[in-house]
Design a protein around this motif. Structure first.
Motif, PDB file in Angstrom:
ATOM      1  N   SER A   6       0.847  -1.185   0.000  1.00 47.88           N
ATOM      2  CA  SER A   6       0.000   0.000   0.000  1.00 47.88           C
ATOM      3  C   SER A   6       0.889   1.244   0.000  1.00 47.88           C
ATOM      4  N   ILE A   7       0.713   2.068  -1.003  1.00 46.26           N
ATOM      5  CA  ILE A   7       1.509   3.291  -1.159  1.00 46.26           C
ATOM      6  C   ILE A   7       0.559   4.466  -1.061  1.00 46.26           C
ATOM      7  N   GLN A   8       0.838   5.376  -0.105  1.00 47.12           N
ATOM      8  CA  GLN A   8      -0.067   6.510   0.080  1.00 47.12           C
ATOM      9  C   GLN A   8       0.683   7.824   0.002  1.00 47.12           C
ATOM     10  N   ASN A   9       0.248   8.643  -0.923  1.00 53.56           N
ATOM     11  CA  ASN A   9       0.781   9.998  -1.102  1.00 53.56           C
ATOM     12  C   ASN A   9       2.309  10.048  -1.028  1.00 53.56           C
ATOM     13  N   LEU A  10       2.931   9.140  -1.736  1.00 51.12           N
ATOM     14  CA  LEU A  10       4.391   9.022  -1.679  1.00 51.12           C
ATOM     15  C   LEU A  10       5.077  10.133  -2.482  1.00 51.12           C
ATOM     16  N   THR A  11       5.998  10.822  -1.809  1.00 53.01           N
ATOM     17  CA  THR A  11       6.791  11.840  -2.515  1.00 53.01           C
ATOM     18  C   THR A  11       8.277  11.552  -2.291  1.00 53.01           C
ATOM     19  N   LYS A  12       9.073  11.977  -3.266  1.00 51.20           N
ATOM     20  CA  LYS A  12      10.517  11.862  -3.113  1.00 51.20           C
ATOM     21  C   LYS A  12      11.192  13.073  -3.763  1.00 51.20           C
ATOM     22  N   THR A  13      11.946  13.790  -2.940  1.00 53.54           N
ATOM     23  CA  THR A  13      12.784  14.870  -3.460  1.00 53.54           C
ATOM     24  C   THR A  13      14.228  14.471  -3.166  1.00 53.54           C
ATOM     25  N   TYR A  14      15.034  14.350  -4.212  1.00 53.52           N
ATOM     26  CA  TYR A  14      16.435  13.980  -4.017  1.00 53.52           C
ATOM     27  C   TYR A  14      17.205  15.153  -3.410  1.00 53.52           C
ATOM     28  N   SER A  15      18.425  14.855  -2.900  1.00 55.33           N
ATOM     29  CA  SER A  15      19.187  15.872  -2.167  1.00 55.33           C
ATOM     30  C   SER A  15      19.528  17.097  -3.028  1.00 55.33           C
ATOM     31  N   ASN A  16      19.539  16.920  -4.357  1.00 56.22           N
ATOM     32  CA  ASN A  16      19.812  18.089  -5.214  1.00 56.22           C
ATOM     33  C   ASN A  16      18.551  18.910  -5.476  1.00 56.22           C
ATOM     34  N   GLY A  17      17.447  18.534  -4.797  1.00 55.90           N
ATOM     35  CA  GLY A  17      16.214  19.314  -4.929  1.00 55.90           C
ATOM     36  C   GLY A  17      15.268  18.806  -5.999  1.00 55.90           C
ATOM     37  N   PHE A  18      15.696  17.757  -6.729  1.00 54.53           N
ATOM     38  CA  PHE A  18      14.829  17.258  -7.800  1.00 54.53           C
ATOM     39  C   PHE A  18      13.684  16.416  -7.233  1.00 54.53           C
TER      40      PHE A  18
END
Ligand SMILES: Nc1ncnc2c1ncn2[C@@H]1O[C@H](COP(=O)(O)OP(=O)(O)OP(=O)(O)O)[C@@H](O)[C@H]1O
Ligand SMILES: [Mg+2]
Length: 308
Positions: A6-18
């Motif tokens: 179950s994946i809920q509202n998953l976000t990922k911002t890499y360390s370079n801001g991407f």
């Protein structure tokens, strides 16, 4: 039954801001085969890495078998086999040891019979005593698959497993996938070969720019978005679609030798009969007719194109 992933509202911002994931929601049911399609850089590997506990999420929540992938990493990781997109294995170890150690790393007791079965299924048995550097690229890929299966996972992630492999390996692999599915394993794969998804997936998800554009039963998707075309090979060329037939999904093929009728695959029958009788009223005759159904590839290209 509760979804296995179950994946809920998953976000990922890499360390370079991407920002690679912009709020993904997805439930995966136990025992299904889900294909994730998306262009390069869509976020597929990022999403898989988070579910496998290799990359930390920036926001949202992911559970595997009810356990949180961050807080309960050990429990979730042992349920998962991952065939990574990139080759990352000690080149000086033998095939047998690589696969056996991998089982141990997941905390499972040795089971040589299982390792042997996996190696035989992937046509690696003959090479079991070779070191990895003595293998061809495709064989190294097989070893990655064997590693992922070494601890009998309930969930298998295949991140572009067939990129750059030959027809034989692809076939071997899909046999293995079929067998795993039959034994109840949940399979999530990414691929750029859309015909593969079309062939083996139960559901298809399309991801682009860090967003899941849709997830749908493959059959529903093809019926809903799939268009059909009736192609009439004319006895005489036409300069234009006759006025009285305008606006009915008709267009002329190149050179005016074919008339193409675009229609909705679900409500086809009566409209074709009407069209054919109207054509004969107009004195338009044809020597042959054929139909063409849009493929998952057409659907994918139009979805990803619209999203740009
Ligand atoms: N460690 C990182 N740091 C910064 N940006 C990253 C990092 N890893 C991935 N990205 C970026 O995140 C985006 C998604 O990458 P990801 O590898 O998830 O794509 P993908 O869908 O798997 O693509 P492909 O089909 O090429 O494998 C890309 O724009 C990529 O450049
Ligand atoms: Mg990738």
């Amino acid at each position: 039954m509760a979804p296995i992933i179950s994946i809920q509202n998953l976000t990922k911002t890499y360390s370079n801001g991407f920002q690679a994931l912009k709020g993904v929601d997805l439930d995966v049911e136990r025992g299904e085969i889900l294909a994730l399609l998306g262009p390069n850089g869509a976020g597929k590997t990022t999403m898989i890495s988070i579910v496998c506990g290799i990359t930390n999420p920036s926001g949202g929540k992911v559970t595997v078998g009810g356990h949180d992938v961050v807080k309960d990493f050990r429990a979730t990781r042992s349920m998962i086999g991952l065939v990574p997109q990139e080759l990352t294995t000690d080149q000086f170890e033998t095939v047998w040891n690589t696969v056996s150690f991998s089982r141990g790393l997941h905390g499972k007791k040795p089971n040589p019979a299982h390792i042997e079965r996996v190696l035989r299924d992937l046509s690696l048995w003959e090479k079991k005593d070779n070191t990895l550097r003595q293998l061809s690229g495709g064989m190294k890929r097989r070893v990655l698959i064997a590693k992922a299966l070494s601890h009998e996972p309930e969930i298998l992630f295949l991140d572009e497993p067939t990129a750059g492999v030959d027809v034989t390996l692809r076939k071997d692999m899909w046999h293995v996938v079929e067998r795993l599915r039959a034994s109840g394993v949940t399979i999530i794969l990414t691929t750029h070969y859309i015909e593969e998804a079309e062939e083996i997936a139960d559901r298809v998800g399309v991801i682009n720019g860090g967003r899941l554009l849709l997830v749908e039963e493959k059959k529903t998707l093809m019926a809903k978005l799939g268009r059909k075309q009736l192609i009439l090979d004319l006895t005489e060329t036409l300069d234009a679609v006759p006025h009285r037939l305008d606006g009915n999904g008709l267009s002329l093929g190149p050179g005016g030798t074919t008339l193409i009728y675009d229609f909705d695959a679900e409500h086809e029958q009566s409209s074709i009969a009407t069209l054919l009788s109207r054509l004969s009223e107009e004195g338009i005759h044809f020597k042959d007719l054929s139909t063409r159904q849009s493929s998952l590839e057409d659907i994918f290209v139009s979805l990803v194109g619209e999203d740009k």
